[in-house]
Design an enzyme around this catalytic site. Structure first.
Site, PDB file in Angstrom:
ATOM      1  CB  CYS A  84       8.204   1.339  -6.827  1.00 12.97           C
ATOM      2  SG  CYS A  84       9.562   1.186  -7.998  1.00 12.97           S
ATOM      3  NE  ARG A 122       8.589  -3.963  -0.169  1.00 13.93           N
ATOM      4  CZ  ARG A 122       9.334  -3.652  -1.229  1.00 13.93           C
ATOM      5  NH1 ARG A 122       8.911  -3.925  -2.448  1.00 13.93           N
ATOM      6  NH2 ARG A 122      10.501  -3.048  -1.062  1.00 13.93           N
TER       7      ARG A 122
END
Length: 284
Positions: free
Chosen positions: A242, A183
């Site tokens: 994040c 990701r």
């Protein structure tokens, strides 16, 4: 006088604390699944550490979304103060957070308590599995809350940075992204509208804080790993993020446990950052 736990607490230590008498700790189960947002609460209803309450990431540990503030924006402080009050949490209460996923959701509550100025907050190392393994009591009974006044206003112990301030400081802070590598690199993006990462960020997958047994690595091992990642920068120059401000708290907790105090959270994280096409994006 019972010890105060401020980062991690072992299952044996929690059992001793419960047996010691005096004001008992408040135990909060934060188990969650991003793909099935009701799974954590269902699991808690089926079996949980005896006496533990449940707080839901979307409902209790996040505020209202507006499409530009990320997937899990922080709630208003007054709203979260009321949530803590409903569980009978006061500034004198030892709070122990746990989950069943290695600690990221428990770490979100730990960080939010620090954000409220509450020091006596810890994550149960190893979560419910460690609790069971240590012989901790498990049941399916919902505890009766001794509802109290909202948590009082106190100075935060956990600093934050918003998107504008981070944009202005890019290149002058050590930015750490807690998402999985694929990701971070922009190879996949299952949750947010754009793939990639904030320019200049370094990748430290939150699960790298754990050993093969699902518990946090030793403080010494974590310190060595994070000092290498910081490259000589002070923890106070470090910003964590994040996908939505949740798993970044796991890295913050690991640094605090390692004695590397004072780093900062960008709560909106990637889900907020990429909602504005004017903000830069990097891949690879």
């Amino acid at each position: 006088m019972n010890p105060v736990f401020t980062t991690l607490i072992a299952a044996a230590e929690l059992r001793a604390l419960l047996a010691a008498g005096g004001a008992p700790p408040v135990i909060v189960d934060c188990g969650f699944d991003l793909a099935d947002t009701g799974a954590g609460e269902r699991a808690w209803r089926e079996a949980h550490a005896a006496g533990s309450f449940y707080l839901h990431l979307d409902r209790d540990l996040s505020g209202a979304k507006n499409g530009r503030n990320g997937r899990h924006p922080l709630p208003e402080r007054a709203a979260f103060a009321a949530t803590l009050g409903r569980l009978g949490i006061t500034p004198a209460t030892q709070v122990v957070a746990l989950d069943r996923q290695g600690g990221p959701y428990a770490a979100r509550l730990w960080w939010m308590l620090r954000w409220m100025g509450h020091e006596a907050a810890a994550v149960l190392d190893g979560g419910l599995d460690a609790w069971r393994a240590a012989g901790g009591a498990v049941d399916a009974l919902a505890p009766a809350a001794t509802a109290g006044a909202p948590y009082p206003e106190r100075a935060p112990l956990a600093p934050t940075l918003d998107a504008d301030a981070l944009l202005e400081r890019l290149g002058r802070v050590r930015l750490i992204d807690a998402r999985a590598g694929e990701r971070f690199r922009g190879e996949v993006e299952p949750l947010d509208p754009a793939a990639g990462h904030i320019p200049g960020a370094l990748n430290r997958f939150f699960k790298d804080n754990l050993g093969a047994d699902g518990r946090f690595k030793s403080a010494a091992a974590l310190r060595a790993e994070y000092e290498a990642l910081l490259g000589g920068d002070a923890p106070a120059r470090t910003v964590h993020q994040c996908g939505s401000g949740v798993t970044a708290c796991h890295n913050l907790l690991a640094m605090e446990h390692a004695g590397l105090d004072g780093s900062c959270l960008y709560p909106g994280s990637w889900s907020e950052w990429c909602s504005d096409p004017a903000r830069p994006i990097a891949t690879g």
